[in-house]
Scaffold this active site. Structure first.
Site, mmCIF file in Angstrom:
data_model
loop_
_atom_site.group_PDB
_atom_site.id
_atom_site.type_symbol
_atom_site.label_atom_id
_atom_site.label_comp_id
_atom_site.label_asym_id
_atom_site.label_seq_id
_atom_site.Cartn_x
_atom_site.Cartn_y
_atom_site.Cartn_z
ATOM 1 N N HIS A 267 -6.988 -5.752 2.114
ATOM 2 C CA HIS A 267 -5.855 -5.201 2.858
ATOM 3 C C HIS A 267 -5.310 -6.310 3.760
ATOM 4 C CE1 HIS A 267 -6.850 -0.788 2.245
ATOM 5 N NE2 HIS A 267 -8.033 -1.315 2.000
ATOM 6 N N ASP B 164 0.851 -1.182 0.000
ATOM 7 C CA ASP B 164 0.000 0.000 0.000
ATOM 8 C C ASP B 164 0.895 1.244 0.000
ATOM 9 O OD1 ASP B 164 -3.228 0.536 0.976
ATOM 10 O OD2 ASP B 164 -1.819 2.213 1.043
ATOM 11 N N ASN C 3 -12.825 -3.195 2.537
ATOM 12 C CA ASN C 3 -13.747 -2.063 2.661
ATOM 13 C C ASN C 3 -14.737 -2.136 1.511
ATOM 14 O OD1 ASN C 3 -12.542 -0.903 4.980
ATOM 15 N ND2 ASN C 3 -10.926 -0.024 3.702
ATOM 16 N N VAL D 54 -11.180 2.835 -3.895
ATOM 17 C CA VAL D 54 -10.861 2.322 -5.236
ATOM 18 C C VAL D 54 -11.895 1.251 -5.592
ATOM 19 C CG1 VAL D 54 -9.111 1.221 -6.669
ATOM 20 C CG2 VAL D 54 -8.406 2.773 -4.829
ATOM 21 N N HIS E 15 -10.234 -5.227 -3.318
ATOM 22 C CA HIS E 15 -8.881 -5.389 -2.775
ATOM 23 C C HIS E 15 -8.970 -5.807 -1.328
ATOM 24 C CE1 HIS E 15 -10.154 -1.169 -2.592
ATOM 25 N NE2 HIS E 15 -9.484 -1.052 -1.472
ATOM 26 N N GLN F 277 -14.373 2.812 1.144
ATOM 27 C CA GLN F 277 -13.763 2.227 -0.058
ATOM 28 C C GLN F 277 -13.473 3.332 -1.063
ATOM 29 O OE1 GLN F 277 -16.032 -0.793 -2.179
ATOM 30 N NE2 GLN F 277 -14.374 -1.119 -3.651
HETATM 31 P P1 AMP Z 1 -9.751 1.472 0.227
HETATM 32 O O1 AMP Z 1 -9.918 2.695 1.075
HETATM 33 O O2 AMP Z 1 -10.139 0.215 0.955
HETATM 34 O O3 AMP Z 1 -10.409 1.605 -1.123
HETATM 35 O O4 AMP Z 1 -8.192 1.325 0.005
HETATM 36 C C1 AMP Z 1 -7.521 1.839 -1.090
HETATM 37 C C2 AMP Z 1 -6.068 1.730 -0.755
HETATM 38 O O5 AMP Z 1 -5.313 1.893 -1.929
HETATM 39 C C3 AMP Z 1 -5.571 2.791 0.247
HETATM 40 O O6 AMP Z 1 -5.049 2.139 1.388
HETATM 41 C C4 AMP Z 1 -4.500 3.541 -0.539
HETATM 42 O O7 AMP Z 1 -3.423 3.951 0.251
HETATM 43 C C5 AMP Z 1 -4.103 2.518 -1.587
HETATM 44 N N1 AMP Z 1 -3.539 3.051 -2.817
HETATM 45 C C6 AMP Z 1 -4.035 4.051 -3.579
HETATM 46 N N2 AMP Z 1 -3.258 4.255 -4.652
HETATM 47 C C7 AMP Z 1 -2.251 3.347 -4.573
HETATM 48 C C8 AMP Z 1 -1.112 3.062 -5.380
HETATM 49 N N3 AMP Z 1 -0.852 3.733 -6.523
HETATM 50 N N4 AMP Z 1 -0.268 2.078 -4.978
HETATM 51 C C9 AMP Z 1 -0.507 1.400 -3.847
HETATM 52 N N5 AMP Z 1 -1.562 1.621 -3.044
HETATM 53 C C10 AMP Z 1 -2.423 2.589 -3.396
#
Ligand code: AMP
Length: 115
Positions: free
Chosen positions: A103, A31, A88, A97, A101, A95
């Protein structure tokens, strides 16, 4: 064709990431904003937007991800000390993205309940 998600671009190597595991079905990378000494994201290659949108057709994919969690956690030295797996889903969970995914968090004592 729909625009690729951020995580599809990472899987395809179009955006750099610190990848710790990759196969034809999924990949796992660090992350970018770690919340624990070890904070990994495990994503399917398939751009499933969320766990809530998974269907029975995704059963093998979800099983694959769950089995990889254990393998990766062992490989990262988290098996003995313990770790947490978080998905998430949607706005209340934060959430950010829209590509499923998992974590994988470890390397310190984690509080419960989460915030
Ligand atoms: P969520 O809030 O569950 O959607 O988590 C999205 C996660 O993606 C967050 O913990 C971010 O820090 C991580 N994230 C966003 N962009 C990148 C990236 N380019 N490389 C690695 N992690 C990322």
């Amino acid at each position: 064709m729909n625009e690729k998600t951020l995580f599809e671009k990472i899987y395809d190597g179009e955006i750099p990431a610190a990848i710790v595991y990759k196969d034809d079905v999924c990949c796992c990378f660090r992350d970018i904003d770690p919340q624990a000494p070890v904070h990994l994201l495990l994503i399917p290659r398939k751009p499933l937007p969320s766990i809530e949108q998974a269907t029975p057709d995704d059963a093998a994919l979800l099983a694959h991800l769950m089995l990889k969690v254990g393998e990766i956690a062992r490989e990262q030295g988290l098996a003995k000390s313990g770790f947490r797996v978080v998905i998430n889903n949607g706005p209340d969970a934060g959430q950010a993205v829209p590509h499923l995914h998992l974590h994988i968090l470890g390397g310190r004592s984690l509080q419960w309940p989460p915030g």
